[in-house]
Design an enzyme around this catalytic site. Structure first.
Site, short mmCIF file in Angstrom:
data_model
loop_
_atom_site.label_atom_id
_atom_site.label_comp_id
_atom_site.label_asym_id
_atom_site.label_seq_id
_atom_site.Cartn_x
_atom_site.Cartn_y
_atom_site.Cartn_z
N LYS A 1 1.07 4.02 -3.04
CA LYS A 1 0.67 5.43 -2.89
C LYS A 1 1.84 6.37 -3.19
O LYS A 1 1.64 7.47 -3.71
CB LYS A 1 0.11 5.67 -1.48
CG LYS A 1 -1.22 4.97 -1.21
CD LYS A 1 -2.36 5.48 -2.11
CE LYS A 1 -3.72 4.95 -1.65
NZ LYS A 1 -4.85 5.38 -2.49
N TYR B 1 0.84 -1.21 0.00
CA TYR B 1 0.00 0.00 0.00
C TYR B 1 0.87 1.26 0.00
O TYR B 1 0.66 2.17 -0.80
CB TYR B 1 -0.91 -0.03 1.23
CG TYR B 1 -1.86 1.13 1.34
CD1 TYR B 1 -3.06 1.13 0.64
CD2 TYR B 1 -1.58 2.22 2.17
CE1 TYR B 1 -3.96 2.19 0.76
CE2 TYR B 1 -2.47 3.27 2.29
CZ TYR B 1 -3.65 3.26 1.58
OH TYR B 1 -4.54 4.31 1.69
#
Ligand SMILES: NC(=O)c1ccc[n+]([C@@H]2O[C@H](COP(=O)([O-])OP(=O)(O)OC[C@H]3O[C@@H](n4cnc5c(N)ncnc54)[C@H](OP(=O)(O)O)[C@@H]3O)[C@@H](O)[C@H]2O)c1
Length: 243
Positions: free
Chosen positions: A169, A165
Site C-alpha cells: 500500500k 500488505y
C-alpha cells in the site's frame, strides 16, 4: 468539476466487500457502472444487483493481474462508452495478514501482494488513461486508488504484522502520486483513499465501519474533489493522512 459519480464508472473487485457496496450505492445515480470481478459465475450478490439495475450495471470479468484481460476491458469500455469518468481501483489482498511478520514473510506472498495491490492498479490506470482524459472533456474525471492507512510510512512505528500488505500500500501511495502528476494537466484527478476499518472479509467483524458508511463517505469525498486534490492521501471522511 463535473461529478464523476454520475458518469461512466469502472470498479475492480466488485463481487464482495467495499467494491460490491460501491456498485450498490452507484447503481441508481451513475450513467453506467462497469462492475468487474475475477469470477462473475460465482458473483451471486453482484448479479442480483445487476438484475435489479439492468440499465446501469454491466458485469465484466477482470482479474487485475492479467494484462490481456485489462487491455480487453479497455477495448470493451472504449467501444461501448467511448470514455470513463471514474476508475475505482478497489481490488486488493491482505498478503499474509497477521502471520506476515518479519520472521515469516516470504517471497511469494510479498510478490503476489505487490502485484495485486500496487502493480495492477497502476497498469489499470495507465490502460484507461486516454479514456479518462476523454471523460474529463466535460469537467474532470477521477481515479480513486483504494489504499490503507497501514501504507503510511509516517504512521508505522515499531515492529509489525501485515508486512507485505503495508509495503504494497506504501507502493500504491507512491504510484498514486506519480499518476496524479502524470494526469492532472488533462483534467484527471488521482487520489489515494483509505476507506476506514471496514466490516468485510478483509477487515473482519470487529471493524468500526459498515461497508455502507465507508462507501457513502468515499463517494461524498469523490463528489467534492477539485483539481487541487490531485495526489492527496485522503480517508473516507475527507481528512488527510501523512505519507
Ligand atoms: N476492509 C478494511 O478494513 C480495509 C481497510 C483499508 C483498506 N482496505 C482496502 O479496500 C479494498 C477492498 O477491500 P475489502 O475490505 O472489500 O476486501 P475483501 O472483502 O477481501 O474484497 C477484496 C476484493 O478484491 C478482489 N480481488 C482480489 N484479488 C483480485 C484480482 N487478482 N483481480 C480482481 N479482483 C481481485 C476480491 O475478489 P475475489 O472474491 O475474486 O477474491 C474481492 O472482490 C482493498 O484494496 C483493501 O486493501 C480495506
Amino acid at each position: 468539476m463535473a461529478d464523476p459519480t454520475k458518469g461512466v464508472i469502472l470498479i475492480t473487485g466488485s463481487n464482495r466487500g467495499i467494491g460490491l457496496e460501491m456498485v450498490r450505492q452507484l447503481a441508481s445515480s451513475a450513467a453506467t457502472v462497469i462492475a468487474t470481478c475475477r469470477r462473475p459465475d460465482e458473483a451471486d450478490d453482484l448479479h442480483e444487483l445487476a438484475d435489479a439495475h439492468t440499465d446501469t450495471v454491466d458485469v465484466l470479468q477482470l482479474d487485475v493481474t492479467d494484462p490481456d484481460a485489462i487491455s480487453g476491458a479497455r477495448s470493451m469500455v472504449e467501444e461501448r462508452y467511448g470514455a470513463l469518468n471514474l476508475l475505482i481501483n478497489n481490488a486488493g489482498v491482505n498478503g499474509g495478514g497477521t502471520a506476515d511478520t518479519f520472521d515469516h514473510v516470504d517471497m511469494e506472498t510479498l510478490m503476489h501482494t505487490f502485484q495485486v495491490n500496487a502493480a495492477a492498479p497502476h497498469i489499470m490506470t495507465r490502460a484507461f488513461a486516454s479514456l479518462l482524459k476523454a471523460g474529463a472533456a466535460d469537467g474532470n474525471s477521477a481515479v480513486v486508488n483504494i489504499t490503507s492507512q497501514l501504507g503510511s510510512i509516517t504512521n508505522t512505528k515499531g515492529r509489525g504484522t501485515w508486512q507485505s500488505y503495508k509495503a504494497s500500500k506504501a507502493a500504491l501511495n507512491m504510484l498514486s502520486r506519480l499518476e496524479a502528476h502524470e494526469l492532472r494537466a488533462d483534467g484527471v484527478v488521482v487520489v489515494a483513499m483509505h476507506p476506514g476499518w471496514v466490516q468485510t472479509d478483509m477487515g473482519g467483524s470487529n471493524a468500526r465501519l459498515t461497508p455502507e458508511a465507508s462507501v457513502s463517505g468515499i463517494l461524498d469525498v469523490v463528489r467534492s474533489l477539485s483539481p487541487d486534490d490531485a495526489g492527496r492521501f485522503l480517508t473516507h471522511d475527507g481528512s488527510e493522512l501523512p505519507w
